[in-house]
Write an enzyme that holds these catalytic residues in place. Sequence first.
Site, mmCIF file in Angstrom:
data_model
loop_
_atom_site.group_PDB
_atom_site.id
_atom_site.type_symbol
_atom_site.label_atom_id
_atom_site.label_comp_id
_atom_site.label_asym_id
_atom_site.label_seq_id
_atom_site.Cartn_x
_atom_site.Cartn_y
_atom_site.Cartn_z
ATOM 1 N N ASP A 43 -37.445 55.284 45.342
ATOM 2 C CA ASP A 43 -36.577 54.933 46.467
ATOM 3 C C ASP A 43 -37.407 54.297 47.584
ATOM 4 O OD1 ASP A 43 -33.800 55.515 47.870
ATOM 5 O OD2 ASP A 43 -35.377 55.960 49.331
ATOM 6 N N TYR A 48 -38.938 50.224 55.303
ATOM 7 C CA TYR A 48 -40.128 51.076 55.103
ATOM 8 C C TYR A 48 -41.406 50.224 55.064
ATOM 9 C CZ TYR A 48 -36.753 54.673 53.558
ATOM 10 O OH TYR A 48 -35.708 55.555 53.474
ATOM 11 N N LYS A 77 -32.995 49.062 50.105
ATOM 12 C CA LYS A 77 -31.886 49.094 51.070
ATOM 13 C C LYS A 77 -31.921 47.865 51.976
ATOM 14 C CE LYS A 77 -32.721 54.036 50.961
ATOM 15 N NZ LYS A 77 -34.135 54.359 51.123
ATOM 16 N N HIS A 110 -28.340 50.312 54.433
ATOM 17 C CA HIS A 110 -29.173 51.434 54.882
ATOM 18 C C HIS A 110 -28.474 52.317 55.919
ATOM 19 C CE1 HIS A 110 -33.621 52.677 55.309
ATOM 20 N NE2 HIS A 110 -32.857 53.679 55.680
#
Length: 320
Positions: A43, A48, A77, A110
């Site tokens: 994930d 990120y 996402k 997200h």
Amino acid sequence: MEFLNNGPYKIPALGLGTFSVRDEVELTSALNEALETGYRHFDTAAIYMNEHIVGKVLNEWISSGKLKRDELFITTKLSLFDEQPGLVENAIKTSLKKLQLDYIDLWLIHFPVAVQITVEKEAITLPTDLEGVWKEMEQQVALGRTRTIGLSNFNISQIKRIQNVAKIKPANLQIETHLYFQQNKLRSFARKNNITVVAYSPLASPAMPQFYKEALTSGAPLPNIFNDSAISAIAKKHKKTNAQVALKYLLQSGLVVIPRSTNPKRIRENFDIFNFHLDDGDMLALKRLDRGKKAKVFLMLNLAKEMTKHPEYPFRENLP
Ligand SMILES: NC(=O)C1=CN([C@@H]2O[C@H](COP(=O)(O)OP(=O)(O)OC[C@H]3O[C@@H](n4cnc5c(N)ncnc54)[C@H](OP(=O)(O)O)[C@@H]3O)[C@@H](O)[C@H]2O)C=CC1
Ligand SMILES: O=C1CO[C@H](CO)[C@@H](O)[C@@H]1O
């Protein structure tokens, strides 16, 4: 490894989370350890800022013949910064390039609030067209760039609005879920609507105490899975750790879990949960640990000012 089947796709019931791990050496070694251990579900997210590291490691495994692409399940996402009609196609192309993949297995919105950086370099929220964004995500399924699409951090009325316009219904909902915040209302809605739930922060994200604002301000003690005597008693009985019991409870409740660790021992520990079974008494005792919204870790995605006042801010409703 167990799988959850949902219509056209099956998702490995355990994946590795990667939030906040941006150091290349640390994430590369965690991903290699996880792959050696047997993890096949990963994930990540555009925000990120580590998709390129995930991509590099996966590419090494695939190109060396150690792994086939179709053995993997990769979730990423759509960033809040790209959450506008007109930006969606480019966003998935960018993620695919960084991940060095031809397709993603699951692509999520997200968070239901769009954000923009102004010329003054300030992050502000924008009016957000969730339905318009979803329509463009559907096109990416048709183009083969993602197998499935889903939602993260959406509440029930927002999910219903997407369902009302969707040609491709949301297959997946990723929400914070752990022993202290069990999300019964949202989970029951998802079950009735054939939406698989992925539990994020399944260990209650212990390194993020700054997010326990509500618990702190109400003076409630911070919940901690690792030294909770009720969890420890069940762990002792099964010769397992508290983390393993916490994850197993969610798995046995029909959820997918994505614990994050970069520690080799804990990466293996979190995977070693398919060889024991919690009995009805254990499950009931663990169900009783739910503290509802006061144990929610991620109260907001604090990328922008005014986030909690935005009309699409999702956490005003559906919290027990
Ligand atoms: N959609 C969304 O908005 C969100 C999605 N997520 C996703 O969910 C994933 C997991 O959530 P996250 O918030 O990271 O938190 P987790 O609940 O997975 O907790 C991670 C923390 O627990 C520690 N830990 C992991 N395993 C163990 C263990 N067996 N024993 C003791 N400590 C342990 C880790 O430290 P160490 O590395 O030292 O082991 C790390 O500090 C994220 O990484 C991300 O992929 C998370 C938040 C929001
Ligand atoms: O995935 C995520 C991890 O948590 C963060 C907390 O603001 C967010 O960036 C995001 O939701």
